[in-house]
Scaffold this active site. Sequence first.
Site, PDB file in Angstrom:
ATOM      1  N   TYR A  33      -4.427   3.720   7.792  1.00 11.85           N
ATOM      2  CA  TYR A  33      -5.798   3.158   7.828  1.00 11.85           C
ATOM      3  C   TYR A  33      -6.550   3.630   9.059  1.00 11.85           C
ATOM      4  CZ  TYR A  33      -3.370   0.289   4.502  1.00 11.85           C
ATOM      5  OH  TYR A  33      -2.605  -0.118   3.470  1.00 11.85           O
ATOM      6  N   SER A  63       0.797  -1.239   0.000  1.00 13.73           N
ATOM      7  CA  SER A  63       0.000   0.000   0.000  1.00 13.73           C
ATOM      8  C   SER A  63       0.824   1.281   0.000  1.00 13.73           C
ATOM      9  CB  SER A  63      -0.950   0.008   1.190  1.00 13.73           C
ATOM     10  OG  SER A  63      -2.002  -0.879   0.945  1.00 13.73           O
ATOM     11  N   TYR A  98      -2.881  -2.675 -10.586  1.00 11.44           N
ATOM     12  CA  TYR A  98      -2.839  -2.545  -9.117  1.00 11.44           C
ATOM     13  C   TYR A  98      -1.917  -3.597  -8.488  1.00 11.44           C
ATOM     14  CZ  TYR A  98      -4.486  -2.781  -4.278  1.00 11.44           C
ATOM     15  OH  TYR A  98      -4.544  -2.826  -2.907  1.00 11.44           O
ATOM     16  N   LYS A 148       0.435   3.282  -3.056  1.00 10.79           N
ATOM     17  CA  LYS A 148      -0.800   4.046  -3.316  1.00 10.79           C
ATOM     18  C   LYS A 148      -0.583   5.558  -3.274  1.00 10.79           C
ATOM     19  CE  LYS A 148      -3.679   0.371  -1.328  1.00 10.79           C
ATOM     20  NZ  LYS A 148      -4.430  -0.051  -0.134  1.00 10.79           N
ATOM     21  N   VAL A 170       1.101  -3.911   3.804  1.00 13.68           N
ATOM     22  CA  VAL A 170       0.988  -5.199   4.501  1.00 13.68           C
ATOM     23  C   VAL A 170       2.253  -6.042   4.480  1.00 13.68           C
ATOM     24  CG1 VAL A 170      -1.494  -5.645   4.527  1.00 13.68           C
ATOM     25  CG2 VAL A 170      -0.156  -6.232   2.515  1.00 13.68           C
TER      26      VAL A 170
HETATM   27  N1  GLN Z   1      -1.765  -5.493  -2.158  1.00 12.90           N
HETATM   28  C1  GLN Z   1      -2.403  -5.378  -0.883  1.00 12.90           C
HETATM   29  C2  GLN Z   1      -3.890  -5.636  -1.010  1.00 12.90           C
HETATM   30  O1  GLN Z   1      -4.460  -5.216  -1.932  1.00 12.90           O
HETATM   31  C3  GLN Z   1      -2.166  -4.010  -0.329  1.00 12.90           C
HETATM   32  C4  GLN Z   1      -2.849  -3.777   0.998  1.00 12.90           C
HETATM   33  C5  GLN Z   1      -1.983  -3.140   2.016  1.00 12.90           C
HETATM   34  O2  GLN Z   1      -0.779  -3.032   1.884  1.00 12.90           O
HETATM   35  N2  GLN Z   1      -2.591  -2.765   3.108  1.00 12.90           N
HETATM   36  O3  GLN Z   1      -4.506  -6.260  -0.196  1.00 12.90           O
END
Ligand code: GLN
Length: 311
Positions: free
Chosen positions: A247, A67, A195, A70, A265
């Site tokens: 988050y 993430s 993505y 992003k 993550v």
């Molecule tokens: N690629 C992960 C997902 O889509 C990214 C989520 C994250 O890093 N929180 O679940």
Amino acid sequence: MDDLESIKAYLPEAVRACRTHSEQGEVAAYIPELSKVPSDALGICILDRYDQYVLEGDVELPFTLQSISKVFTLILALMDHGEDAVFSKVGKEPTGDDFNSMLKLELVEPGIPFNPMINAGAIAISSLIAGSSPQEKSERVLTFFRQITRNHTIDINHDVYRSEAASAHRNRSLSYFLKDNGVLTGDVEEVLDVYFRHCSIQVTCMDVARMALLLACDGTDPATGQQLIPRRYVQIAKTFMITCGMYNASGEFAIGVGLPAKSGVSGGILTLVPGRLGIGVVGPALNNKGNSVAGVQLLETLSTRFEWSMF
Ligand code: GLN
């Protein structure tokens, strides 16, 4: 000027103490390939605008951006289409829900993702990256990351990419929901492919620190003075990092650390001290909000000790 020497002297003990917090978390396993890392790893890179840096802990451990990517796909979409187009697809508000939640997509009209830092929002943003094919879009994203990290060897970890593509049932359902709501147009699988690929870009703490330093310097490369990202878009990205970057633990992080940040993550955290420092952290064991347990602890410790909080 930041005294990197005193940070350097303080880091070994801070990393040693915070590493023990990994026991309270778990490595992400919903993307199977991500679970193959040592759960007690902890590494940090702190880089200043004069290109001085300190490294401590497991700084060689490669990890995927997940993430963290992003923040930069949002910036690319803003550079490609401007604010009006981007904010017709995603909102500007925190959700209070998990990063992969679809709850509010149905509950709150008009059914656009609340912000670009949650999965639904980032998938909508992936659909806005310029390019005539998923391959071209992914190339554009990868080239951008190579530019902002000044590391031309950066690449996609194909094992992680394949693992996520094969197990992304939740992201698929989110995306088809977005298609039905009219947020996604075109081929959903092609959007998801862009993505998955940007989430699977592999880096080290040093790469993340360099990306963070660019944001700390409002989009200007501190070495060359070149404006790589328009200041306004950096401002938007940093604001989202404060309000939604961690988050539904963003408020807690703002109180404990007080810096714009984005987690992933894989256990990575990108954070920065405005105008001064770029910071990359990795600690794969996550808390129940999806943030690195030891990483958050380390940043709290350092922010308190060196008075980094913006507030
Ligand atoms: N690629 C992960 C997902 O889509 C990214 C989520 C994250 O890093 N929180 O679940």
